[in-house]
Design an enzyme around this catalytic site. Structure first.
Site, PDB file in Angstrom:
ATOM      1  N   HIS A  25       0.867  -1.195   0.000  1.00 68.23           N
ATOM      2  CA  HIS A  25       0.000   0.000   0.000  1.00 68.23           C
ATOM      3  C   HIS A  25       0.894   1.232   0.000  1.00 68.23           C
ATOM      4  CE1 HIS A  25      -3.848   2.134   1.435  1.00 68.23           C
ATOM      5  NE2 HIS A  25      -2.953   3.073   1.188  1.00 68.23           N
ATOM      6  N   HIS A  27       1.563   5.386  -1.652  1.00 71.40           N
ATOM      7  CA  HIS A  27       1.220   6.575  -2.453  1.00 71.40           C
ATOM      8  C   HIS A  27       2.502   7.164  -3.027  1.00 71.40           C
ATOM      9  CE1 HIS A  27      -2.917   6.702  -0.924  1.00 71.40           C
ATOM     10  NE2 HIS A  27      -2.377   6.214   0.178  1.00 71.40           N
ATOM     11  N   LEU A  28       2.592   7.174  -4.348  1.00 73.23           N
ATOM     12  CA  LEU A  28       3.795   7.714  -5.014  1.00 73.23           C
ATOM     13  C   LEU A  28       3.564   9.108  -5.572  1.00 73.23           C
ATOM     14  CD1 LEU A  28       5.376   4.848  -7.155  1.00 73.23           C
ATOM     15  CD2 LEU A  28       6.280   5.890  -5.070  1.00 73.23           C
ATOM     16  N   ARG A  29       2.276   9.528  -5.674  1.00 77.08           N
ATOM     17  CA  ARG A  29       1.935  10.794  -6.325  1.00 77.08           C
ATOM     18  C   ARG A  29       2.411  10.788  -7.781  1.00 77.08           C
ATOM     19  NH1 ARG A  29      -1.197  10.829  -1.971  1.00 77.08           N
ATOM     20  NH2 ARG A  29      -0.354  11.894  -0.182  1.00 77.08           N
ATOM     21  N   ASN A  53      -5.056   7.359  -6.097  1.00 74.21           N
ATOM     22  CA  ASN A  53      -5.764   8.618  -5.759  1.00 74.21           C
ATOM     23  C   ASN A  53      -4.984   9.844  -6.213  1.00 74.21           C
ATOM     24  OD1 ASN A  53      -3.823   8.125  -3.725  1.00 74.21           O
ATOM     25  ND2 ASN A  53      -4.985   9.244  -2.173  1.00 74.21           N
ATOM     26  N   LYS A 111      -9.298  -0.008  -5.927  1.00 72.30           N
ATOM     27  CA  LYS A 111      -9.385   0.639  -4.623  1.00 72.30           C
ATOM     28  C   LYS A 111     -10.732   1.298  -4.406  1.00 72.30           C
ATOM     29  CE  LYS A 111      -7.831   2.256  -0.713  1.00 72.30           C
ATOM     30  NZ  LYS A 111      -6.738   3.162  -0.361  1.00 72.30           N
ATOM     31  N   HIS A 148     -10.560   1.337   1.715  1.00 72.83           N
ATOM     32  CA  HIS A 148     -10.375   2.328   2.780  1.00 72.83           C
ATOM     33  C   HIS A 148     -11.630   2.218   3.635  1.00 72.83           C
ATOM     34  CE1 HIS A 148      -8.790   6.149   4.537  1.00 72.83           C
ATOM     35  NE2 HIS A 148     -10.024   6.088   5.043  1.00 72.83           N
ATOM     36  N   HIS A 186      -4.735  -0.553   5.832  1.00 71.95           N
ATOM     37  CA  HIS A 186      -4.268   0.187   7.017  1.00 71.95           C
ATOM     38  C   HIS A 186      -5.236   0.081   8.199  1.00 71.95           C
ATOM     39  CE1 HIS A 186      -6.931   3.061   5.083  1.00 71.95           C
ATOM     40  NE2 HIS A 186      -6.027   3.440   4.206  1.00 71.95           N
ATOM     41  N   LEU A 231      -5.056   9.246   8.065  1.00 73.50           N
ATOM     42  CA  LEU A 231      -6.397   8.636   8.093  1.00 73.50           C
ATOM     43  C   LEU A 231      -6.305   7.187   7.653  1.00 73.50           C
ATOM     44  CD1 LEU A 231      -8.510  11.584   6.685  1.00 73.50           C
ATOM     45  CD2 LEU A 231      -8.651  10.607   8.986  1.00 73.50           C
ATOM     46  N   ASP A 259       1.316   2.688   3.579  1.00 68.76           N
ATOM     47  CA  ASP A 259       0.472   3.871   3.386  1.00 68.76           C
ATOM     48  C   ASP A 259       1.324   5.143   3.431  1.00 68.76           C
ATOM     49  OD1 ASP A 259      -1.848   5.223   2.784  1.00 68.76           O
ATOM     50  OD2 ASP A 259      -2.523   5.360   4.856  1.00 68.76           O
ATOM     51  N   HIS A 263       3.126  14.522   1.806  1.00 71.60           N
ATOM     52  CA  HIS A 263       2.478  15.834   1.652  1.00 71.60           C
ATOM     53  C   HIS A 263       3.542  16.873   1.978  1.00 71.60           C
ATOM     54  CE1 HIS A 263      -1.796  14.630   1.387  1.00 71.60           C
ATOM     55  NE2 HIS A 263      -1.454  13.635   2.182  1.00 71.60           N
ATOM     56  N   ALA A 275      -3.809  14.855   5.620  1.00 71.19           N
ATOM     57  CA  ALA A 275      -3.626  13.565   6.311  1.00 71.19           C
ATOM     58  C   ALA A 275      -2.598  12.721   5.576  1.00 71.19           C
ATOM     59  CB  ALA A 275      -4.961  12.824   6.357  1.00 71.19           C
TER      60      ALA A 275
HETATM   61  O1  DOR Z   1      -3.426   9.487   5.762  1.00 66.45           O
HETATM   62  C1  DOR Z   1      -3.747   9.168   4.621  1.00 66.45           C
HETATM   63  N1  DOR Z   1      -3.175   9.720   3.532  1.00 66.45           N
HETATM   64  N2  DOR Z   1      -4.719   8.267   4.454  1.00 66.45           N
HETATM   65  C2  DOR Z   1      -5.203   7.964   3.261  1.00 66.45           C
HETATM   66  O2  DOR Z   1      -6.089   7.161   3.202  1.00 66.45           O
HETATM   67  C3  DOR Z   1      -4.728   8.658   2.045  1.00 66.45           C
HETATM   68  C4  DOR Z   1      -3.384   9.197   2.219  1.00 66.45           C
HETATM   69  C5  DOR Z   1      -2.993  10.183   1.156  1.00 66.45           C
HETATM   70  O3  DOR Z   1      -3.191   9.896  -0.035  1.00 66.45           O
HETATM   71  O4  DOR Z   1      -2.474  11.247   1.495  1.00 66.45           O
HETATM   72 ZN    ZN Z   2      -3.403   5.033   1.512  1.00 68.83          ZN
END
Ligand code: DOR
Ligand code: ZN
Length: 356
Positions: A25, A27-29, A53, A111, A148, A186, A231, A259, A263, A275
């Protein structure tokens, strides 16, 4: 044949050798910053499930294919890393798109973001009954639904949103789709551990390092700590204990999913902070510390390297990585793609170091 984790007993500076792990799980953006965060992950993991996402979300196979190509292009030279792509479920996802996803060979899950639950989830699902065709296609193909698991009803207390989702949404969904495979992503509560442990083999869960290491007090220690806000939000200590017990139990239903969610610093240190915890920089060191805290190093390889591939029907990785119980330090901040990030444990010590 799977070789078991080797622990060389050398008292304080023990070396733990495990088969090369994966992150189920991540997130690479996208864009400039992706290359930087990707390098942090690829130095530790052979593969990762890439969350869809983005803005706009990755809803089509063609978008996932283009995103995958951008990731492969951003990889440092000579680094062997495989992105395992996912699609973002919407109420408009066509069953045919799921069939195409399966046939692509590079998409490994779909997802489910309840609309409004988290970062970039506004295109997500408001009413899961609108996704009947897509869910039936998931059953048909065997692709798992990655969930999620939080309700978005503002009247439900934020600390209860996961437990309520499991009973009100996920349980009836599993009943309605009797062969649907699900990863509860998560997980953060003892209710989720019970749900997964007592459920069927088709249900598994990922656990983050931050939920294994911290409880909700940490967010408020001496003042508000925005870099520990994610989150689902951290929960009380009894829940952390239940998660740690599950992760270290040896059960094949639990596997590693960071996860890791970068940011920019200014968007977290903000009147309305985003988050997400950036854990990719030292994910393995953080996880192994959690396992070591309960004398469960013998179960670390299963959690990090074996249970995920078994659930997803993929081979385990070749090669091994070594971790040593020798302190290291996390930098106070990182710059990735010209943007400043604060990694988890910034400026503080880790009990373990990654050797190679
Ligand atoms: O804390 C989180 N950040 N929870 C998520 O479900 C998404 C993630 C994000 O993409 O920043
Ligand atoms: Zn996530």
């Amino acid at each position: 044949m799977v070789r078991h984790a080797k622990i060389s007993i050398m008292k304080n500076n023990s070396i733990l050798t495990i088969r090369r792990p994966d992150d189920w799980h991540l997130h690479l953006r996208d864009g400039e910053l992706m290359a930087g965060v990707l390098a942090d992950t690829a130095k530790q993991f052979a593969r990762a499930i890439i969350m869809p996402n983005l803005k706009p979300p990755v809803t089509l196979v063609s978008q996932a294919e283009a995103y995958r190509a951008r990731i492969l292009k951003a990889l440092p030279d000579g680094v062997d890393f495989q992105p395992l792509m996912t699609l973002y479920l919407t109420e408009a996802t066509a069953p045919d798109e799921i069939l195409r996803a399966k046939h692509s060979g590079f998409i490994h899950g779909v997802k489910l973001y309840p609309a409004g639950a988290t970062t970039h989830s506004d295109a997500g699902v408001r009413d899961l009954s609108q996704c009947d065709g897509a869910l039936r296609a998931l059953e048909e193909t065997g692709l798992p639904l990655l969930v999620h698991a939080e309700v978005t009803n503002p009247e439900v207390d934020i600390f209860d949103r996961e437990a309520v989702f499991l009973e009100e949404i996920l349980r009836p969904t599993l009943d309605r789709y009797p062969t649907l495979k699900v990863v509860v992503e998560h997980i953060t509560t003892k209710q989720a551990v019970e749900f997964v442990s007592k459920g069927e083999d088709r249900v598994a869960a990922t656990l983050t390092a931050h939920h294994l290491l911290y409880n909700r007090n940490a967010i408020f220690q001496g003042g508000i700590r925005p870099h520990l806000y994610c989150l689902p939000v951290l929960k009380r200590e009894a829940h952390r204990q239940a998660l740690l017990q599950a992760a270290t139990s040896g059960s094949v239903r639990y596997f590693l999913g960071t996860d890791s969610a970068p940011h920019a610093r200014h968007t977290k240190e903000n009147a309305c902070g985003c988050a997400g915890c950036y854990t990719a920089y030292s994910a393995l060191e953080l996880y192994v510390e959690a396992f070591d805290s309960v004398n469960a190093l013998a179960h670390f390889e299963g959690f990090a390297s074996l249970h995920g591939p078994a659930f997803y029907g993929l081979p385990v990785n070749e090669g091994h990585v070594r971790l040593q119980r020798t302190p290291s330090e996390v930098p106070a901040h990182l710059v990735r793609g010209g943007i400043e990030f604060i990694p988890l444990r910034a400026g503080e010590a880790l009990a373990w170091s990654l050797l190679d």
